[in-house]
Design a protein around this motif. Structure first.
Motif, PDB file in Angstrom:
ATOM      1  N   TYR A  29      -3.803   3.517  -1.278  1.00 18.80           N
ATOM      2  CA  TYR A  29      -4.024   2.701  -2.467  1.00 18.80           C
ATOM      3  C   TYR A  29      -3.301   1.364  -2.353  1.00 18.80           C
ATOM      4  O   TYR A  29      -2.185   1.296  -1.827  1.00 18.80           O
ATOM      5  CB  TYR A  29      -3.498   3.434  -3.717  1.00 18.80           C
ATOM      6  CG  TYR A  29      -4.181   4.743  -3.969  1.00 18.80           C
ATOM      7  CD1 TYR A  29      -5.310   4.805  -4.772  1.00 18.80           C
ATOM      8  CD2 TYR A  29      -3.708   5.928  -3.402  1.00 18.80           C
ATOM      9  CE1 TYR A  29      -5.953   6.015  -5.013  1.00 18.80           C
ATOM     10  CE2 TYR A  29      -4.343   7.137  -3.630  1.00 18.80           C
ATOM     11  CZ  TYR A  29      -5.461   7.170  -4.435  1.00 18.80           C
ATOM     12  OH  TYR A  29      -6.098   8.368  -4.662  1.00 18.80           O
ATOM     13  N   ASP A  30      -3.924   0.327  -2.901  1.00 22.99           N
ATOM     14  CA  ASP A  30      -3.309  -0.988  -2.978  1.00 22.99           C
ATOM     15  C   ASP A  30      -2.598  -1.071  -4.326  1.00 22.99           C
ATOM     16  O   ASP A  30      -3.236  -1.085  -5.372  1.00 22.99           O
ATOM     17  CB  ASP A  30      -4.393  -2.067  -2.881  1.00 22.99           C
ATOM     18  CG  ASP A  30      -3.844  -3.475  -2.938  1.00 22.99           C
ATOM     19  OD1 ASP A  30      -2.661  -3.650  -3.280  1.00 22.99           O
ATOM     20  OD2 ASP A  30      -4.605  -4.401  -2.642  1.00 22.99           O
ATOM     21  N   VAL A  31      -1.267  -1.136  -4.307  1.00 22.66           N
ATOM     22  CA  VAL A  31      -0.485  -1.119  -5.544  1.00 22.66           C
ATOM     23  C   VAL A  31       0.132  -2.476  -5.865  1.00 22.66           C
ATOM     24  O   VAL A  31       0.963  -2.581  -6.769  1.00 22.66           O
ATOM     25  CB  VAL A  31       0.610  -0.024  -5.489  1.00 22.66           C
ATOM     26  CG1 VAL A  31      -0.019   1.354  -5.391  1.00 22.66           C
ATOM     27  CG2 VAL A  31       1.578  -0.259  -4.348  1.00 22.66           C
ATOM     28  N   ALA A  33       7.026   1.158  -0.474  1.00 19.62           N
ATOM     29  CA  ALA A  33       5.626   1.061  -0.084  1.00 19.62           C
ATOM     30  C   ALA A  33       5.500   1.231   1.424  1.00 19.62           C
ATOM     31  O   ALA A  33       6.491   1.175   2.151  1.00 19.62           O
ATOM     32  CB  ALA A  33       5.065  -0.296  -0.510  1.00 19.62           C
ATOM     33  N   GLY A  34       4.277   1.422   1.871  1.00 20.14           N
ATOM     34  CA  GLY A  34       4.036   1.612   3.292  1.00 20.14           C
ATOM     35  C   GLY A  34       4.237   3.054   3.741  1.00 20.14           C
ATOM     36  O   GLY A  34       4.327   3.333   4.932  1.00 20.14           O
ATOM     37  N   GLN A  35       4.308   3.957   2.781  1.00 22.08           N
ATOM     38  CA  GLN A  35       4.568   5.365   3.091  1.00 22.08           C
ATOM     39  C   GLN A  35       3.560   6.277   2.406  1.00 22.08           C
ATOM     40  O   GLN A  35       2.900   5.890   1.446  1.00 22.08           O
ATOM     41  CB  GLN A  35       5.956   5.761   2.587  1.00 22.08           C
ATOM     42  CG  GLN A  35       7.088   5.015   3.214  1.00 22.08           C
ATOM     43  CD  GLN A  35       8.416   5.526   2.675  1.00 22.08           C
ATOM     44  OE1 GLN A  35       8.585   6.709   2.390  1.00 22.08           O
ATOM     45  NE2 GLN A  35       9.366   4.631   2.538  1.00 22.08           N
ATOM     46  N   ASP A  36       3.545   7.516   2.858  1.00 23.77           N
ATOM     47  CA  ASP A  36       2.789   8.577   2.205  1.00 23.77           C
ATOM     48  C   ASP A  36       3.707   9.177   1.139  1.00 23.77           C
ATOM     49  O   ASP A  36       4.773   9.708   1.451  1.00 23.77           O
ATOM     50  CB  ASP A  36       2.385   9.641   3.229  1.00 23.77           C
ATOM     51  CG  ASP A  36       1.564  10.757   2.633  1.00 23.77           C
ATOM     52  OD1 ASP A  36       1.411  10.821   1.391  1.00 23.77           O
ATOM     53  OD2 ASP A  36       1.066  11.583   3.414  1.00 23.77           O
ATOM     54  N   TRP A  86       0.824  -1.200   0.000  1.00 22.25           N
ATOM     55  CA  TRP A  86       0.000   0.000   0.000  1.00 22.25           C
ATOM     56  C   TRP A  86       0.860   1.252   0.000  1.00 22.25           C
ATOM     57  O   TRP A  86       1.957   1.288   0.562  1.00 22.25           O
ATOM     58  CB  TRP A  86      -0.882   0.047   1.240  1.00 22.25           C
ATOM     59  CG  TRP A  86      -1.919  -1.016   1.347  1.00 22.25           C
ATOM     60  CD1 TRP A  86      -2.196  -2.016   0.459  1.00 22.25           C
ATOM     61  CD2 TRP A  86      -2.821  -1.193   2.433  1.00 22.25           C
ATOM     62  NE1 TRP A  86      -3.213  -2.795   0.928  1.00 22.25           N
ATOM     63  CE2 TRP A  86      -3.622  -2.308   2.142  1.00 22.25           C
ATOM     64  CE3 TRP A  86      -3.031  -0.522   3.624  1.00 22.25           C
ATOM     65  CZ2 TRP A  86      -4.613  -2.753   3.003  1.00 22.25           C
ATOM     66  CZ3 TRP A  86      -4.015  -0.966   4.480  1.00 22.25           C
ATOM     67  CH2 TRP A  86      -4.805  -2.072   4.162  1.00 22.25           C
ATOM     68  N   CYS A  87       0.328   2.310  -0.597  1.00 21.45           N
ATOM     69  CA  CYS A  87       0.932   3.646  -0.572  1.00 21.45           C
ATOM     70  C   CYS A  87      -0.177   4.657  -0.370  1.00 21.45           C
ATOM     71  O   CYS A  87      -1.309   4.433  -0.794  1.00 21.45           O
ATOM     72  CB  CYS A  87       1.626   3.959  -1.891  1.00 21.45           C
ATOM     73  SG  CYS A  87       3.000   2.898  -2.257  1.00 21.45           S
ATOM     74  N   LYS A 110      -5.676   3.991 -11.341  1.00 23.02           N
ATOM     75  CA  LYS A 110      -5.794   2.576 -11.706  1.00 23.02           C
ATOM     76  C   LYS A 110      -5.688   1.632 -10.510  1.00 23.02           C
ATOM     77  O   LYS A 110      -5.820   0.422 -10.668  1.00 23.02           O
ATOM     78  CB  LYS A 110      -4.762   2.215 -12.765  1.00 23.02           C
ATOM     79  CG  LYS A 110      -3.333   2.412 -12.356  1.00 23.02           C
ATOM     80  CD  LYS A 110      -2.417   2.123 -13.534  1.00 23.02           C
ATOM     81  CE  LYS A 110      -1.022   2.648 -13.271  1.00 23.02           C
ATOM     82  NZ  LYS A 110      -0.179   2.505 -14.439  1.00 23.02           N
ATOM     83  N   PHE A 111      -5.474   2.167  -9.321  1.00 25.50           N
ATOM     84  CA  PHE A 111      -5.327   1.329  -8.133  1.00 25.50           C
ATOM     85  C   PHE A 111      -6.561   1.390  -7.239  1.00 25.50           C
ATOM     86  O   PHE A 111      -7.250   2.409  -7.176  1.00 25.50           O
ATOM     87  CB  PHE A 111      -4.096   1.753  -7.330  1.00 25.50           C
ATOM     88  CG  PHE A 111      -2.812   1.618  -8.103  1.00 25.50           C
ATOM     89  CD1 PHE A 111      -2.395   0.383  -8.552  1.00 25.50           C
ATOM     90  CD2 PHE A 111      -2.044   2.731  -8.385  1.00 25.50           C
ATOM     91  CE1 PHE A 111      -1.217   0.247  -9.273  1.00 25.50           C
ATOM     92  CE2 PHE A 111      -0.861   2.613  -9.099  1.00 25.50           C
ATOM     93  CZ  PHE A 111      -0.449   1.369  -9.553  1.00 25.50           C
ATOM     94  N   GLU A 112      -6.799   0.307  -6.541  1.00 24.06           N
ATOM     95  CA  GLU A 112      -7.931   0.212  -5.617  1.00 24.06           C
ATOM     96  C   GLU A 112      -7.665   1.052  -4.366  1.00 24.06           C
ATOM     97  O   GLU A 112      -6.585   1.008  -3.790  1.00 24.06           O
ATOM     98  CB  GLU A 112      -8.128  -1.245  -5.216  1.00 24.06           C
ATOM     99  CG  GLU A 112      -9.227  -1.453  -4.216  1.00 24.06           C
ATOM    100  CD  GLU A 112      -9.304  -2.882  -3.728  1.00 24.06           C
ATOM    101  OE1 GLU A 112     -10.084  -3.127  -2.799  1.00 24.06           O
ATOM    102  OE2 GLU A 112      -8.586  -3.751  -4.248  1.00 24.06           O
ATOM    103  N   VAL A 113      -8.645   1.799  -3.957  1.00 21.58           N
ATOM    104  CA  VAL A 113      -8.586   2.564  -2.701  1.00 21.58           C
ATOM    105  C   VAL A 113      -8.932   1.623  -1.562  1.00 21.58           C
ATOM    106  O   VAL A 113      -9.946   0.930  -1.609  1.00 21.58           O
ATOM    107  CB  VAL A 113      -9.558   3.757  -2.729  1.00 21.58           C
ATOM    108  CG1 VAL A 113      -9.625   4.439  -1.371  1.00 21.58           C
ATOM    109  CG2 VAL A 113      -9.165   4.746  -3.811  1.00 21.58           C
TER     110      VAL A 113
END
Length: 76
Positions: free
Chosen positions: A29-31, A47-50, A21-22, A67-70
């Motif tokens: 978002y799930d990337v 990942a794992g950051q803002d 996630w990011c 394009k990524f799921e929230v």
């Protein structure tokens, strides 16, 4: 929308869990479906950051997140 802290987001970095996630502008978002985020790394980003402040250095704009799921909202 489910809320997550920065500590909870940091756990979704792709190293200990399958979640990658990011966050950007308070939205998480799930990337993990992106081949560019394999193992939780994307060039010099993790990942794992803002990533809000880091987008200015990217070769793309914020539409990349469309394009990524929230998965939730980042809270303090």
């Amino acid at each position: 929308m489910k809320e997550y802290t920065r500590s909870q987001l940091a756990l979704r970095n792709g190293s200990d869990r399958e979640e990658i996630w990011c966050a950007y502008k308070g939205i998480i978002y799930d990337v993990k479906k992106s081949r560019l985020w394999r193992n939780g790394k994307h060039y010099e980003h993790w990942a794992g950051q803002d990533l809000t402040d880091e987008l200015n250095d990217a070769p793309h704009n914020e539409n990349v997140f469309d394009k990524f799921e929230v998965v939730g909202r980042l809270v303090n």
